[in-house]
Design a protein around this motif. Structure first.
Motif, short mmCIF file in Angstrom:
data_model
loop_
_atom_site.label_atom_id
_atom_site.label_comp_id
_atom_site.label_asym_id
_atom_site.label_seq_id
_atom_site.Cartn_x
_atom_site.Cartn_y
_atom_site.Cartn_z
N ASP A 1 0.85 -1.19 0.00
CA ASP A 1 0.00 0.00 0.00
C ASP A 1 0.89 1.24 0.00
N CYS A 2 0.58 2.19 -0.86
CA CYS A 2 1.39 3.40 -1.01
C CYS A 2 1.23 4.36 0.16
N ARG A 3 0.06 4.36 0.79
CA ARG A 3 -0.20 5.34 1.86
C ARG A 3 0.76 5.20 3.04
N GLN A 4 1.36 4.05 3.21
CA GLN A 4 2.28 3.86 4.34
C GLN A 4 3.55 4.71 4.20
N THR A 6 3.51 7.91 3.23
CA THR A 6 3.16 9.32 3.42
C THR A 6 4.00 9.90 4.55
N CYS A 13 8.79 6.40 -1.41
CA CYS A 13 7.46 6.24 -2.01
C CYS A 13 7.57 5.66 -3.41
N CYS A 19 3.06 3.86 -7.15
CA CYS A 19 2.82 4.99 -6.26
C CYS A 19 3.12 6.33 -6.93
N TRP A 21 3.96 10.40 -5.77
CA TRP A 21 4.37 11.26 -4.65
C TRP A 21 3.91 12.68 -4.93
N ARG A 27 2.48 13.50 0.46
CA ARG A 27 1.65 12.30 0.52
C ARG A 27 2.09 11.31 -0.55
N CYS A 28 2.00 10.06 -0.22
CA CYS A 28 2.26 8.98 -1.16
C CYS A 28 0.93 8.28 -1.40
N MET A 29 0.54 8.15 -2.67
CA MET A 29 -0.77 7.57 -2.99
C MET A 29 -0.67 6.69 -4.22
N GLU A 30 -1.70 5.89 -4.41
CA GLU A 30 -1.76 5.04 -5.61
C GLU A 30 -1.91 5.93 -6.84
#
Length: 136
Positions: A1-4, A6, A13, A19, A21, A27-30
Motif C-alpha cells: 500500500d502506497c499510503r504507508q 506518506t 514512495c 505509487c 508522490w 503524501r504517497c498515494m496510488e
C-alpha cells in the motif's frame, strides 16, 4: 500500500512503481491508473512525481510536447523531401525533363534557329555577289 510512505521521502514512495508522490502535501498515494494525468484535486501537476523524484509532471508534459513536436516536424520535412525527390526521379525515369532542362532546351533551340537564319542570310548574300560578278 502506497499510503504507508506518506510523510516519508519521495525516494521511498517511488520505489513502488504504482505509487505517486505529491511533494506539496508529502503524501504517497496510488497512481490513478484510469487517468493519464493525476487530477488537480489529488495533486497539482508541478508537485506530482512518478517514477523519479527529480521530474514533475508539468516539466514532463512540456518536455514530451517539445520532443513530440520536434519529431513530427522532422517527420514532415523528411516526407516532403522524399516526395520531392521521388517526383524528380520519376520525371527523369519517364523521360520528362524538369524546368531547368526545359529552359536549357528552349535556349538551345533558339540559338539553333538564329544560326540557321544567319547561314541562310550569308548564303543569299554570297549568291547575290556571285550573280553580280557573274561567277554563278
Amino acid at each position: 500500500d502506497c499510503r504507508q510512505y506518506t510523510n516519508r521521502s519521495c525516494e521511498e514512495c517511488l520505489k513502488n512503481v504504482t505509487c505517486l508522490w505529491c511533494a506539496s502535501s508529502k503524501r504517497c498515494m496510488e497512481y490513478p491508473v484510469r487517468r493519464i494525468l493525476p487530477p488537480a484535486d489529488l495533486c497539482e501537476l508541478r508537485s506530482a512525481r512518478w517514477g523519479v523524484c527529480w521530474v514533475n509532471f508539468e516539466a514532463l508534459i512540456i518536455a514530451m510536447s517539445v520532443v513530440g513536436g520536434t519529431l513530427l516536424i522532422t517527420l514532415g520535412v523528411c516526407c516532403c523531401c522524399c516526395c520531392c525527390c521521388k517526383k524528380k526521379s520519376k520525371r527523369q525515369v519517364l523521360g520528362r525533363p524538369d524546368k531547368d532542362d526545359e529552359r536549357a532546351a528552349r535556349e538551345r533551340e533558339k540559338r539553333r534557329v538564329r544560326q540557321e537564319e544567319r547561314r541562310a542570310e550569308m548564303k543569299s548574300r554570297h549568291d547575290e555577289i556571285r550573280r553580280k560578278y557573274g561567277t554563278v
